[in-house]
Motif scaffolding. Structure first.
Motif, mmCIF file in Angstrom:
data_model
loop_
_atom_site.group_PDB
_atom_site.id
_atom_site.type_symbol
_atom_site.label_atom_id
_atom_site.label_comp_id
_atom_site.label_asym_id
_atom_site.label_seq_id
_atom_site.Cartn_x
_atom_site.Cartn_y
_atom_site.Cartn_z
ATOM 1 N N VAL A 69 0.935 -1.227 0.046
ATOM 2 C CA VAL A 69 0.147 -0.111 0.096
ATOM 3 C C VAL A 69 0.967 1.390 0.070
ATOM 4 O O VAL A 69 1.771 1.323 0.887
ATOM 5 C CB VAL A 69 -1.027 -0.095 1.186
ATOM 6 N N SER A 70 0.903 1.929 -1.181
ATOM 7 C CA SER A 70 1.605 3.223 -1.025
ATOM 8 C C SER A 70 0.769 4.325 -0.426
ATOM 9 O O SER A 70 -0.136 4.810 -0.588
ATOM 10 C CB SER A 70 1.929 3.456 -2.608
ATOM 11 N N ALA A 71 1.778 5.427 0.426
ATOM 12 C CA ALA A 71 1.043 6.390 0.815
ATOM 13 C C ALA A 71 2.216 7.609 0.754
ATOM 14 O O ALA A 71 3.140 7.269 0.402
ATOM 15 C CB ALA A 71 0.917 6.103 2.516
ATOM 16 N N ALA A 72 1.719 8.875 0.941
ATOM 17 C CA ALA A 72 2.699 9.913 0.995
ATOM 18 C C ALA A 72 2.375 11.011 1.860
ATOM 19 O O ALA A 72 1.327 10.953 2.525
ATOM 20 C CB ALA A 72 2.675 10.503 -0.352
ATOM 21 N N GLY A 73 3.324 11.444 2.578
ATOM 22 C CA GLY A 73 3.318 12.517 3.739
ATOM 23 C C GLY A 73 4.394 13.722 3.691
ATOM 24 O O GLY A 73 5.247 13.613 2.936
ATOM 25 N N GLY A 74 4.137 14.589 4.811
ATOM 26 C CA GLY A 74 5.211 15.600 4.755
ATOM 27 C C GLY A 74 5.550 16.036 6.279
ATOM 28 O O GLY A 74 4.830 15.943 7.059
ATOM 29 N N LEU A 75 6.765 16.367 6.241
ATOM 30 C CA LEU A 75 7.353 17.080 7.445
ATOM 31 C C LEU A 75 7.260 18.484 7.019
ATOM 32 O O LEU A 75 8.217 19.013 6.228
ATOM 33 C CB LEU A 75 8.873 16.471 7.634
ATOM 34 N N LEU A 101 -5.635 6.684 -7.070
ATOM 35 C CA LEU A 101 -5.363 6.512 -8.317
ATOM 36 C C LEU A 101 -5.023 7.697 -9.317
ATOM 37 O O LEU A 101 -5.745 8.765 -9.228
ATOM 38 C CB LEU A 101 -6.341 5.774 -8.889
ATOM 39 N N GLY A 102 -4.220 7.761 -10.007
ATOM 40 C CA GLY A 102 -3.667 8.786 -11.028
ATOM 41 C C GLY A 102 -3.013 10.042 -10.185
ATOM 42 O O GLY A 102 -2.665 10.631 -10.787
ATOM 43 N N GLU A 106 3.944 13.237 -5.043
ATOM 44 C CA GLU A 106 4.198 14.761 -4.417
ATOM 45 C C GLU A 106 2.780 15.256 -4.281
ATOM 46 O O GLU A 106 2.158 15.899 -3.355
ATOM 47 C CB GLU A 106 4.876 15.737 -5.658
ATOM 48 N N GLU A 107 1.874 15.059 -5.296
ATOM 49 C CA GLU A 107 0.239 15.536 -5.135
ATOM 50 C C GLU A 107 -0.198 14.907 -3.930
ATOM 51 O O GLU A 107 -1.093 15.508 -3.318
ATOM 52 C CB GLU A 107 -0.286 15.169 -6.415
ATOM 53 N N ALA A 108 -0.077 13.766 -3.829
ATOM 54 C CA ALA A 108 -0.971 12.870 -2.583
ATOM 55 C C ALA A 108 -0.279 13.603 -1.431
ATOM 56 O O ALA A 108 -1.117 13.747 -0.373
ATOM 57 C CB ALA A 108 -0.487 11.347 -2.874
ATOM 58 N N ALA A 109 1.125 13.980 -1.117
ATOM 59 C CA ALA A 109 1.607 14.306 0.025
ATOM 60 C C ALA A 109 1.071 15.433 0.244
ATOM 61 O O ALA A 109 0.549 15.750 1.454
ATOM 62 C CB ALA A 109 2.969 14.419 -0.169
#
Length: 198
Positions: A69-75, A101-102, A106-109
Motif C-alpha cells: 500500500v503506497s502512501a505519502a506525507g510531509g514534514l 489512483l492517478g 508529490e500531489e498525494a503528500a
C-alpha cells in the motif's frame, strides 16, 4: 539497506556482512517472511537482520510476500522552524495518507497534509525518505510511505481531520518534538533523523 518496521521492531534487509547491531542474522533466501514476523512478536527479539548478497534483487523478493500500500506525507516547517505534528490513536505522528489512483507521490503528500491539518500555502522542498511498516488488514500488508520536506507560512488556525481520528494538529518546537517522539513511531523518528542530517 531497507528497514521495515513490525510493531516498531526493525527487519533490516541488507547486503552488508558487517554486524552493526545485536539482532540475529538470517539468510533472506532461506527465510519465510511470515515466520520472521512471528519471531518479532516474541518480546526477547528486538529486531532481525535479513542478509542478501544482491540488495535490490533480495528486496524485490522480500516485498513479494506482501500486498503493498503506497502512501505519502510531509514534514512541514513553519517560518519559526517548528514542525507540524498530528495526534491520532494516542500517538504523535506526521500527516500522511494513501496515494489515490492517478496521483503522483508529490500531489498525494500535499493533499494529505492539507486534508489532515487544514493548512494551506504548502511548498514542497524535496524528498526526504521512504519508510516501510507492516500491518494486518485482510492479510499481511506493507505500507511504503514517501516523505517530503515542506514549508508553509500560513497563519490560519489548524483544523485536525476528526473523521480520520486526528484530534490535534499543531506546530511543535524542538523541546516539544523531543517529548512527542517519546510517544510516536520508529518510522517518524527515522523521518525526523533524516531531516536533521540534511
Amino acid at each position: 539497506m531497507y528497514v521495515v518496521f513490525v510493531n516498531d521492531k526493525p527487519i533490516i534487509v541488507t547486503s552488508s556482512q558487517k554486524k552493526e547491531n545485536s539482532y540475529p542474522i538470517y539468510i533472506l533466501k532461506n527465510s519465510v517472511v511470515e515466520e520472521i514476523i512471528h519471531k518479532l512478536k516474541n518480546k526477547d527479539i528486538k529486531g532481525v537482520n535479513l542478509y542478501t548478497p544482491d540488495l535490490e534483487k533480495g528486496w524485490n523478493a522480500f516485498i513479494k510476500s506482501f500486498h503493498t500500500v503506497s502512501a505519502a506525507g510531509g514534514l512541514v516547517l513553519n517560518p519559526n522552524k517548528e514542525i507540524l505534528f498530528i495526534y491520532r490513536s494516542e500517538k504523535w505522528d506526521l500527516p500522511k495518507g494513501r496515494i489515490e489512483l492517478g496521483e503522483s507521490t508529490e500531489e498525494a503528500a500535499i493533499r494529505e497534509v492539507e486534508e489532515e491539518c487544514g493548512i494551506s500555502n504548502l511548498k514542497l522542498v524535496k524528498p526526504l525518505i521512504t519508510t516501510y511498516h507492516t500491518y494486518f488488514q485482510d492479510g499481511l500488508k506493507l505500507k511504503e510511505t514517501f516523505w517530503f520536506l515542506m514549508t508553509s507560512d500560513s497563519e490560519e488556525v489548524l483544523v485536525p481531520q476528526l473523521e480520520e481520528g486526528i484530534t490535534i494538529a499543531v506546530f511543535k518546537n524542538q523541546t516539544a518534538i523531543t517529548d512527542a517522539l517519546q510517544n510516536s513511531y520508529k518510522n517518524i523518528e527515522l523521518v525526523y533523523d533524516t531531516f536533521l542530517k540534511m
